[in-house]
Enzyme design. Sequence first.
Site, PDB file in Angstrom:
ATOM      1  N   ASP A 105       0.841  -1.187   0.000  1.00  9.83           N
ATOM      2  CA  ASP A 105       0.000   0.000   0.000  1.00  9.83           C
ATOM      3  C   ASP A 105       0.882   1.244   0.000  1.00  9.83           C
ATOM      4  O   ASP A 105       1.861   1.310   0.748  1.00  9.83           O
ATOM      5  CB  ASP A 105      -0.900   0.014   1.233  1.00  9.83           C
ATOM      6  CG  ASP A 105      -2.376  -0.019   0.886  1.00  9.83           C
ATOM      7  OD1 ASP A 105      -2.924   1.067   0.647  1.00  9.83           O
ATOM      8  OD2 ASP A 105      -2.951  -1.112   0.849  1.00  9.83           O
ATOM      9  N   ASP A 212      -3.182   4.479  -2.390  1.00 11.41           N
ATOM     10  CA  ASP A 212      -4.301   4.972  -1.592  1.00 11.41           C
ATOM     11  C   ASP A 212      -4.684   6.391  -2.023  1.00 11.41           C
ATOM     12  O   ASP A 212      -3.821   7.214  -2.336  1.00 11.41           O
ATOM     13  CB  ASP A 212      -3.875   4.970  -0.120  1.00 11.41           C
ATOM     14  CG  ASP A 212      -5.029   5.228   0.825  1.00 11.41           C
ATOM     15  OD1 ASP A 212      -5.983   4.443   0.807  1.00 11.41           O
ATOM     16  OD2 ASP A 212      -4.954   6.211   1.589  1.00 11.41           O
ATOM     17  N   GLU A 269      -6.619   3.656  -5.900  1.00 10.55           N
ATOM     18  CA  GLU A 269      -7.912   3.800  -5.229  1.00 10.55           C
ATOM     19  C   GLU A 269      -8.485   5.147  -5.647  1.00 10.55           C
ATOM     20  O   GLU A 269      -8.047   6.187  -5.172  1.00 10.55           O
ATOM     21  CB  GLU A 269      -7.747   3.733  -3.706  1.00 10.55           C
ATOM     22  CG  GLU A 269      -9.075   3.837  -2.976  1.00 10.55           C
ATOM     23  CD  GLU A 269      -8.928   4.198  -1.512  1.00 10.55           C
ATOM     24  OE1 GLU A 269      -9.792   3.797  -0.724  1.00 10.55           O
ATOM     25  OE2 GLU A 269      -7.959   4.894  -1.154  1.00 10.55           O
ATOM     26  N   HIS A 346     -10.603  -4.288   2.244  1.00  8.47           N
ATOM     27  CA  HIS A 346     -10.524  -3.996   3.677  1.00  8.47           C
ATOM     28  C   HIS A 346     -11.469  -2.879   4.114  1.00  8.47           C
ATOM     29  O   HIS A 346     -11.660  -2.669   5.314  1.00  8.47           O
ATOM     30  CB  HIS A 346      -9.089  -3.616   4.044  1.00  8.47           C
ATOM     31  CG  HIS A 346      -8.645  -2.347   3.390  1.00  8.47           C
ATOM     32  ND1 HIS A 346      -8.274  -2.283   2.070  1.00  8.47           N
ATOM     33  CD2 HIS A 346      -8.538  -1.080   3.865  1.00  8.47           C
ATOM     34  CE1 HIS A 346      -7.956  -1.041   1.757  1.00  8.47           C
ATOM     35  NE2 HIS A 346      -8.112  -0.282   2.821  1.00  8.47           N
ATOM     36  N   ASP A 347     -12.048  -2.148   3.160  1.00  9.03           N
ATOM     37  CA  ASP A 347     -12.913  -1.010   3.476  1.00  9.03           C
ATOM     38  C   ASP A 347     -14.393  -1.303   3.251  1.00  9.03           C
ATOM     39  O   ASP A 347     -15.215  -0.391   3.350  1.00  9.03           O
ATOM     40  CB  ASP A 347     -12.534   0.199   2.613  1.00  9.03           C
ATOM     41  CG  ASP A 347     -11.355   0.979   3.180  1.00  9.03           C
ATOM     42  OD1 ASP A 347     -11.076   0.830   4.380  1.00  9.03           O
ATOM     43  OD2 ASP A 347     -10.717   1.723   2.420  1.00  9.03           O
TER      44      ASP A 347
END
Length: 582
Positions: A105, A212, A269, A346-347
Amino acid sequence: MGRNTKKRTQTWWKEAVVYEIYPASFKDSNDDGIGDIPGIVSKLDYLRDLGVDVIHICPHYQSPQVDMGYDISNYEEIHEPYGTVEDVQTLIDAAHGLGMKIIFDLVINHSSNMHKWFQESRSSKSSPKRDWYFWRPPKIDADGNRHPPNNWRSHFTVPAWTWDEVTQEYYLHIYAPEMPDFNWENKQTREAIYNTSITFWLKRGIDGFRIDTVNKYSKNVSFPDAEITNPKEETQPAWRHYNHGPRIHEFLGEMKDIFDQYSALTVGELSSFPRTKEGVMEFVSSRTGPLNMVFNFDISDLGQKRKPGQKGPVPFDVQPFKQEMSRWQTFASDPEGWITLYLENHDAPRSLSRFGRDFSLEDQTRVGKMLAMIMATMTGTLFLYQGQEIGMSNLPRSWPIDEYKDIRSVNMYKRAQQTCAGKPECLARARDDLWKTARDHARLPMQWNMGPNSGFTSEGVTPWMRVHDDWEQHNVELQLGNSSSLLEFWKRILKLRKEYKELFIYGAYKLVESQEEDLFIFVKEGPERKSLTVVNFSNSPKKWEGPSDILGVGSRLLLGTTGGKEGDVLNAWEGRVYLKSS
């Protein structure tokens, strides 16, 4: 079927199966109740046997963990409970030794407020790093009261500015106050970010990054007030002023120059997802775009977002799902474009729970196979999230609110308690809304076996998050080698996806219209074959018919989700893939 005459470039990352790992919840190797890097290393054989090509590790850097590692205090060190830099190097080398690649990430819109750069920045107005973050003086009203520089709202708290007593100014944070935003207008800041967060790890051998908040680095630095959409609120949503800013492609271009030196894979993202093909192409065009691909938030938002005036999230509906999937399959038909295929991360809540139903154990397996069949026979790079392959679902509704650990969940419930004070029904609705959208669902420990704590950690150890109540029905040990299990189905269909990659990964897509809204039927066409995928998105049998040119003489059933007979009726949650040579 219309087909683009330009030839699509084939490459490893388009064909890859990427598996996302949340370090805290994957596997605890030292019995402290928290997953770690050595725990990941211990499960690499499992991932290889599943059919994984690329491992994506969520943030594991040094962090106070206000937002589970997305608040980074040192990009070149590791969060102590997870291990050391040497442990991470062992993971990189071990993954490569098994023929898998690894991506990290990249979290660079902001740092932790504990990062040494921010500590220096806040030390005084004359600090050399003062301009590495956004500092602004207060607004003073007619009565002499202090207010933030503008009315922007942050994602986790309100407002998006926090007062700092040290230098008597506000600093900007699009997320939590402990996560101050970098000032990307400062070239020196950008170069320091690139060196510590990108080059440092590429030199150590990683193969790329999941980036991210990839469109938030460039902001409207005049910091105007956001449009007032809720007159009752002091702060207002301001995403238009910090998403897709005027210099975003300049900044991403600088990063691409570094990525290209290492042939690094990049997936962004991309929140506030562009609604037009041209808007997405600016990011992913193989000729001019800075990234290989981005995540399509329009898919993950289904069943999560409110409509104007609606009190709760819009229930999941099959029709918008088919439309969105088809829209981006069409986008991927352009040889310059590429997409991601994913249902979980994960979100987000678990895909098995997105339908708003409490499935039986048998139905959970059926639905999991149906979703796997859709994803594995579509064009795009396929992303799986840990536990998706065994059918992990949302945490039970009956769990008390203190089981929710995520900063977003905690803040949402605190705000609901204030808004719903003295109104039990209001608070109950708010809690139900939280359950439908909470990020906590994806962060429960991975379920490995039938032992205590489902093998995530040892007996007698308290995991950092509670293990799901259904761990005895959903775990790797129970499903491994069981031909009827979801895990073994994922293995089979991932092998077929690679065996027929010219068809499933690179083939042309066409939606087949059906009078039954709950049926999702589509054709894929490759140079030598055609396939037909048909799934029943309902809990009752449905009659169906498909195109005769694929279902006629010479066609065969390649794979089905159930052991039922072929025919013109699909059982509840049943899916089939037919194959025919051209």
